[in-house]
Motif scaffolding. Structure first.
Motif, PDB file in Angstrom:
ATOM      1  N   VAL A  43       0.840  -1.200   0.000  1.00 21.14           N
ATOM      2  CA  VAL A  43       0.000   0.000   0.000  1.00 21.14           C
ATOM      3  C   VAL A  43       0.878   1.254   0.000  1.00 21.14           C
ATOM      4  CG1 VAL A  43      -1.832   1.247   1.198  1.00 21.14           C
ATOM      5  CG2 VAL A  43      -1.767  -1.264   1.266  1.00 21.14           C
ATOM      6  N   ARG A  44       0.553   2.211  -0.852  1.00 25.22           N
ATOM      7  CA  ARG A  44       1.284   3.485  -0.895  1.00 25.22           C
ATOM      8  C   ARG A  44       0.374   4.557  -1.488  1.00 25.22           C
ATOM      9  NH1 ARG A  44       5.715   4.346  -5.341  1.00 25.22           N
ATOM     10  NH2 ARG A  44       4.909   6.444  -5.048  1.00 25.22           N
ATOM     11  N   SER A  45       0.813   5.775  -1.429  1.00 17.88           N
ATOM     12  CA  SER A  45       0.047   6.860  -2.039  1.00 17.88           C
ATOM     13  C   SER A  45       0.967   7.696  -2.913  1.00 17.88           C
ATOM     14  CB  SER A  45      -0.604   7.745  -0.975  1.00 17.88           C
ATOM     15  OG  SER A  45       0.381   8.436  -0.214  1.00 17.88           O
ATOM     16  N   ASP A  46       0.415   8.226  -3.997  1.00 16.91           N
ATOM     17  CA  ASP A  46       1.085   9.209  -4.845  1.00 16.91           C
ATOM     18  C   ASP A  46       0.339  10.521  -4.648  1.00 16.91           C
ATOM     19  OD1 ASP A  46       3.180   7.749  -6.416  1.00 16.91           O
ATOM     20  OD2 ASP A  46       1.449   6.498  -6.856  1.00 16.91           O
ATOM     21  N   ASN A  47       1.031  11.500  -4.096  1.00 14.04           N
ATOM     22  CA  ASN A  47       0.377  12.702  -3.586  1.00 14.04           C
ATOM     23  C   ASN A  47       0.536  13.889  -4.535  1.00 14.04           C
ATOM     24  OD1 ASN A  47      -0.032  11.099  -1.314  1.00 14.04           O
ATOM     25  ND2 ASN A  47       1.882  11.772  -0.377  1.00 14.04           N
ATOM     26  N   TYR A  48      -0.564  14.578  -4.795  1.00 13.05           N
ATOM     27  CA  TYR A  48      -0.572  15.772  -5.615  1.00 13.05           C
ATOM     28  C   TYR A  48      -1.279  16.888  -4.836  1.00 13.05           C
ATOM     29  CZ  TYR A  48       0.194  12.036  -8.979  1.00 13.05           C
ATOM     30  OH  TYR A  48       0.687  10.940  -9.619  1.00 13.05           O
ATOM     31  N   HIS A  49      -1.189  18.095  -5.353  1.00  9.21           N
ATOM     32  CA  HIS A  49      -1.819  19.234  -4.683  1.00  9.21           C
ATOM     33  C   HIS A  49      -3.339  19.056  -4.601  1.00  9.21           C
ATOM     34  CE1 HIS A  49      -2.671  23.290  -3.416  1.00  9.21           C
ATOM     35  NE2 HIS A  49      -3.363  23.539  -4.517  1.00  9.21           N
ATOM     36  N   SER A  50      -3.910  18.399  -5.590  1.00 12.12           N
ATOM     37  CA  SER A  50      -5.366  18.289  -5.662  1.00 12.12           C
ATOM     38  C   SER A  50      -5.922  16.994  -5.081  1.00 12.12           C
ATOM     39  CB  SER A  50      -5.812  18.406  -7.128  1.00 12.12           C
ATOM     40  OG  SER A  50      -5.173  17.417  -7.913  1.00 12.12           O
ATOM     41  N   GLY A  51      -5.084  16.131  -4.559  1.00  8.40           N
ATOM     42  CA  GLY A  51      -5.543  14.865  -3.987  1.00  8.40           C
ATOM     43  C   GLY A  51      -4.461  13.813  -4.064  1.00  8.40           C
ATOM     44  N   PHE A  52      -4.835  12.546  -3.914  1.00  7.12           N
ATOM     45  CA  PHE A  52      -3.823  11.490  -3.950  1.00  7.12           C
ATOM     46  C   PHE A  52      -4.422  10.183  -4.454  1.00  7.12           C
ATOM     47  CE2 PHE A  52      -5.796  11.466   0.196  1.00  7.12           C
ATOM     48  CZ  PHE A  52      -5.866  10.148   0.609  1.00  7.12           C
ATOM     49  N   TYR A  53      -3.565   9.402  -5.110  1.00  9.38           N
ATOM     50  CA  TYR A  53      -3.912   8.049  -5.514  1.00  9.38           C
ATOM     51  C   TYR A  53      -3.434   7.080  -4.434  1.00  9.38           C
ATOM     52  CZ  TYR A  53      -5.179   8.988 -10.407  1.00  9.38           C
ATOM     53  OH  TYR A  53      -5.792   9.400 -11.549  1.00  9.38           O
ATOM     54  N   ILE A  54      -4.284   6.121  -4.059  1.00 10.57           N
ATOM     55  CA  ILE A  54      -3.885   5.003  -3.210  1.00 10.57           C
ATOM     56  C   ILE A  54      -3.710   3.794  -4.121  1.00 10.57           C
ATOM     57  CG2 ILE A  54      -4.499   3.536  -1.251  1.00 10.57           C
ATOM     58  CD1 ILE A  54      -6.455   5.767  -0.383  1.00 10.57           C
ATOM     59  N   THR A  55      -2.603   3.079  -3.992  1.00 12.16           N
ATOM     60  CA  THR A  55      -2.385   1.869  -4.782  1.00 12.16           C
ATOM     61  C   THR A  55      -2.030   0.716  -3.862  1.00 12.16           C
ATOM     62  OG1 THR A  55      -0.035   2.294  -5.114  1.00 12.16           O
ATOM     63  CG2 THR A  55      -1.553   3.215  -6.727  1.00 12.16           C
ATOM     64  N   TRP A  56      -2.211  -0.501  -4.353  1.00 12.49           N
ATOM     65  CA  TRP A  56      -1.935  -1.700  -3.551  1.00 12.49           C
ATOM     66  C   TRP A  56      -1.729  -2.886  -4.483  1.00 12.49           C
ATOM     67  CZ3 TRP A  56      -6.456   1.089  -3.680  1.00 12.49           C
ATOM     68  CH2 TRP A  56      -7.531   0.509  -4.344  1.00 12.49           C
ATOM     69  N   ASN A  57      -1.198  -3.973  -3.922  1.00 14.49           N
ATOM     70  CA  ASN A  57      -1.092  -5.221  -4.662  1.00 14.49           C
ATOM     71  C   ASN A  57      -2.445  -5.924  -4.615  1.00 14.49           C
ATOM     72  OD1 ASN A  57       1.654  -4.723  -5.004  1.00 14.49           O
ATOM     73  ND2 ASN A  57       2.213  -5.856  -3.155  1.00 14.49           N
ATOM     74  N   THR A  58      -2.900  -6.418  -5.738  1.00 11.20           N
ATOM     75  CA  THR A  58      -4.211  -7.065  -5.772  1.00 11.20           C
ATOM     76  C   THR A  58      -4.177  -8.435  -5.097  1.00 11.20           C
ATOM     77  OG1 THR A  58      -3.729  -7.943  -7.970  1.00 11.20           O
ATOM     78  CG2 THR A  58      -4.943  -5.869  -7.855  1.00 11.20           C
ATOM     79  N   ILE A  59      -5.328  -8.866  -4.587  1.00  9.63           N
ATOM     80  CA  ILE A  59      -5.520 -10.167  -3.955  1.00  9.63           C
ATOM     81  C   ILE A  59      -6.305 -11.047  -4.926  1.00  9.63           C
ATOM     82  CG2 ILE A  59      -6.470 -11.386  -1.951  1.00  9.63           C
ATOM     83  CD1 ILE A  59      -4.225  -9.400  -1.270  1.00  9.63           C
ATOM     84  N   SER A  60      -5.777 -12.220  -5.240  1.00  6.43           N
ATOM     85  CA  SER A  60      -6.409 -13.050  -6.271  1.00  6.43           C
ATOM     86  C   SER A  60      -7.841 -13.439  -5.907  1.00  6.43           C
ATOM     87  CB  SER A  60      -5.572 -14.314  -6.506  1.00  6.43           C
ATOM     88  OG  SER A  60      -5.449 -15.073  -5.311  1.00  6.43           O
ATOM     89  N   GLU A  61      -8.120 -13.624  -4.610  1.00  2.31           N
ATOM     90  CA  GLU A  61      -9.460 -14.056  -4.192  1.00  2.31           C
ATOM     91  C   GLU A  61     -10.448 -12.894  -4.094  1.00  2.31           C
ATOM     92  OE1 GLU A  61      -6.591 -14.433  -2.566  1.00  2.31           O
ATOM     93  OE2 GLU A  61      -6.557 -16.252  -1.338  1.00  2.31           O
ATOM     94  N   ALA A  62      -9.951 -11.652  -4.183  1.00  3.73           N
ATOM     95  CA  ALA A  62     -10.810 -10.486  -3.977  1.00  3.73           C
ATOM     96  C   ALA A  62     -11.288  -9.912  -5.308  1.00  3.73           C
ATOM     97  CB  ALA A  62     -10.061  -9.414  -3.193  1.00  3.73           C
ATOM     98  N   ASN A  63     -12.491  -9.329  -5.302  1.00 11.57           N
ATOM     99  CA  ASN A  63     -12.979  -8.636  -6.490  1.00 11.57           C
ATOM    100  C   ASN A  63     -13.312  -7.173  -6.203  1.00 11.57           C
ATOM    101  OD1 ASN A  63     -15.417  -8.749  -5.095  1.00 11.57           O
ATOM    102  ND2 ASN A  63     -16.177 -10.501  -6.271  1.00 11.57           N
ATOM    103  N   GLN A  64     -13.062  -6.740  -4.963  1.00  7.86           N
ATOM    104  CA  GLN A  64     -13.345  -5.350  -4.604  1.00  7.86           C
ATOM    105  C   GLN A  64     -12.515  -4.964  -3.383  1.00  7.86           C
ATOM    106  OE1 GLN A  64     -17.225  -3.915  -2.841  1.00  7.86           O
ATOM    107  NE2 GLN A  64     -17.523  -3.152  -4.932  1.00  7.86           N
TER     108      GLN A  64
END
Length: 609
Positions: free
Chosen positions: A441-462
């Motif tokens: 889990v990490r974030s890419d931060n900008y003045h107008s907001g931020f993206y959260i990213t993560w590694n996907t879980i094969s068993e998860a769909n959301q």
């Protein structure tokens, strides 16, 4: 038709060249300046070579392991010259914040420490050091540790400004001196980030030992990753060399950092260089300034521990000097007691809460876990997981029914206690339907907001994302991909977030909380206002184009293939300034994305893999 394609491709190449130039990392001149210092006299050369021999012997002896148990505190004074740093300002609170972030990075408490590339995760190193602003000045008067003066330039040069530097310097054997300027070399250039010198008694005797840093690149004046260049410069002050020094034929005199070259141009990409993958997230390289500074290596930590024994550095962290400079209270043996009464509660298959008794005079506690290395518990290492003022700490996200080991120590302004004896926890409990917690889990931060990213879980769909507001967690939204955009809310710049994975029948535990700090200022150029996320996307996933300009007109987005042929035209609403495009109809390879706001245009590269 061929001529038209050639013209379009030529224009794209010109755009790309301009983009690459605009994002070039300004060179740190530490290697050049230190070479001049070392070769200035036979005495300086001899001292440098002798200390290199000492460093080798120190690292190969038992002394290095004993040094790891020491808590190092360094008194620091910041000398700030001027009030305008390329449109930004420097005040005491920004200095304090920058030093706090720097301390986290040395200690491995930075929010992205646990997202280091798996190739280098096992060699991450942490240094038990804290740089503190001095509270007593050389005359014995109270101080904030931050001094402000009129604008001056040039302190990044070798010895041509020594008389001026000596005039402002505080005793180099009592204080680490950091000089904040705008034009480091007095040559009319305002984008040089910083420079620092290795330990040298001649410089300390002369009161010219220093770090010189550009105020526009302090935390709060630029994005948090580029601000980590301050950590890079402090690394030089502790005798670390650029990882790319000398290129493939050179060496940084550290055994576990792979060789790389200054011109690899890889940014935050996993690029093979000099026959090996580079440690692109290392504070002592240039790549990390592109957005992924995360770590020192174990070898670099050992080298810094040796540097703390240098006669130009050792006096700084002695207890008598810490009392004299006011960074600890003194009065004799006021360190907190070692925490006792350790126990656990809320044990599940994947989580538990650590508990301990309050330690006398403690103001906070550091908690560590034992991390297995290559699946072997005997070859592991202790890793700090967090710091808290409470007498409990919750862990989650472990492999189901695994065995974990933890320990804790107490802190106050005098320093830290030794660590407690470790506790062993056998995790157990239902958890049969519990999904794994998202990792990476990490974030890419900008003045107008931020993206959260993560590694996907094969068993998860959301994935469900929550924000913490006024101490209360609330769901911000869900995502079926591996990222989520959180727009800025009013003037708020700091956000605490967490997430969990879900499917139709099961839900994971919540991840630990993470923090995203938005830059205080918006983009300074059209180029910097455009972000493509991610710029290397797996085929079939969405790519998002984010534009933080202030135009009230629609923004046009055009996708081109490698031959300059238009693939897709999109229009971005000025109300949202963000648009997504699914890459299912694209083949693997390189594409170009052109963004036009009606006045200016820019081209970005996109990799579909």
């Amino acid at each position: 038709m061929k001529n038209l394609k050639f013209v379009v491709l030529t224009v794209l190449i010109l755009f790309i060249s301009r983009e690459a130039f605009s994002q070039k990392i300004v060179e740190c001149k530490a290697s050049e300046m230190n070479e001049k210092m070392i070769n200035k006299s036979k005495k300086a050369k001899a001292e440098y070579l002798q200390f290199e021999n000492f460093t080798k012997e120190f690292i190969s002896s038992e002394k290095v392991s004993k040094s790891r148990a020491v808590t190092y505190i360094i008194p620091v004074v910041f000398h700030v010259f001027g009030s305008d740093f390329s449109g930004t300002t420097v005040n005491r609170s920004k200095i304090e914040r920058a030093l706090d972030e720097l301390n986290k990075e040395f200690q491995g408490r930075n929010s992205d420490f646990n997202t280091v590339d798996s190739r280098f995760r096992s060699i991450r190193g942490t240094l038990n050091i804290e740089f503190r602003l001095a509270k007593i000045d050389p005359s014995g008067n109270s101080t904030t540790g931050v001094k402000f003066y009129g604008a001056r330039s040039g302190f990044g040069n070798d010895d041509t400004y020594d008389s001026e530097i000596r005039y402002f310097a505080w005793d180099n054997y009592k204080y680490m001196n950091v000089y904040i300027q705008s034009d480091l070399y007095n040559n009319g250039e305002y984008n040089n980030s910083g420079v620092a010198w290795y330990p040298n008694t001649g410089m300390s005797n002369n009161n010219t030992a220093r770090v010189v840093y550009n105020g526009r690149y302090l935390f709060g004046n630029t994005n948090s990753e580029f601000a980590a260049i301050l950590t890079h410069e402090f690394g030089h002050w502790l005798n670390l060399i650029h990882t790319h020094d000398g290129g493939c034929n050179g060496t940084d005199r550290v055994s576990d950092t792979p060789q790389d070259t200054q011109t690899n141009g890889g940014g935050c990409n996993e690029i093979s260089d000099c026959g090996r993958y580079i440690n692109y997230e290392n504070y002592m390289g240039y790549n990390g300034a592109s957005g992924c500074y995360k770590m020192y290596s174990e070898g670099q930590v050992n080298r810094m521990l040796a540097a703390l024994e240098h006669s130009a550095r050792r006096p700084l962290w002695q207890r008598s000097n810490l009392i004299a400079t006011g960074v600890i209270a003194g009065g004799g043996g006021d360190l907190p007691a070692i925490p006792v009464g350790l126990s656990e509660s809320n044990i599940t298959a994947t989580s538990f809460t650590a508990l301990w008794n309050s330690a006398s005079t403690a103001t906070s506690y550091d908690i560590q876990l034992w991390i297995e290395k290559n699946g072997n518990a005997d070859l592991g290492y202790w890793e700090t997981q967090g710091n808290t003022a409470q007498t409990s700490y919750s862990f989650s996200g472990f492999p189901a029914n695994s065995t974990q080991w933890w320990r804790v120590r107490a802190n106050n302004r005098e320093g830290s206690s030794s660590y407690s004896d470790y506790r062993t926890v056998e995790l157990s409990g239902g958890g049969g339907n519990t999904l794994p917690i998202p990792t990476g889990v990490r974030s890419d931060n900008y003045h107008s907001g931020f993206y959260i990213t993560w590694n996907t879980i094969s068993e998860a769909n959301q994935y469900e994302i929550q924000l913490k507001t006024n101490g209360v967690w609330s769901t911000e939204g869900t995502s079926s991909t591996y990222y989520f955009w959180v727009g800025k809310k009013g003037s708020r710049t700091s956000y605490e977030y967490r997430l969990r994975s879900r499917n139709g029948s099961a839900t994971s535990d919540w991840s630990r909380s993470y923090t995203a700090n938005l830059p205080l200022f918006g983009p300074s150029s059209f180029t910097e206002s455009i972000k493509i996320f991610p710029n290397s996307v797996q085929r079939g996933n969405d790519v998002s184009i984010h534009y933080t300009g202030k135009t009230d007109k629609s923004v046009f987005v055009t996708f081109y293939d490698i031959n300059g042929v238009v693939i897709k035209n999109l229009r971005m609403s000025p109300k949202t300034n963000v648009i997504s495009y699914n890459t299912s109809n694209l083949s693997n390879g390189m594409y170009y994305v052109k963004i036009n706001d009606g006045m200016l245009s820019q081209v970005k590269r996109l990799i579909v893999r």
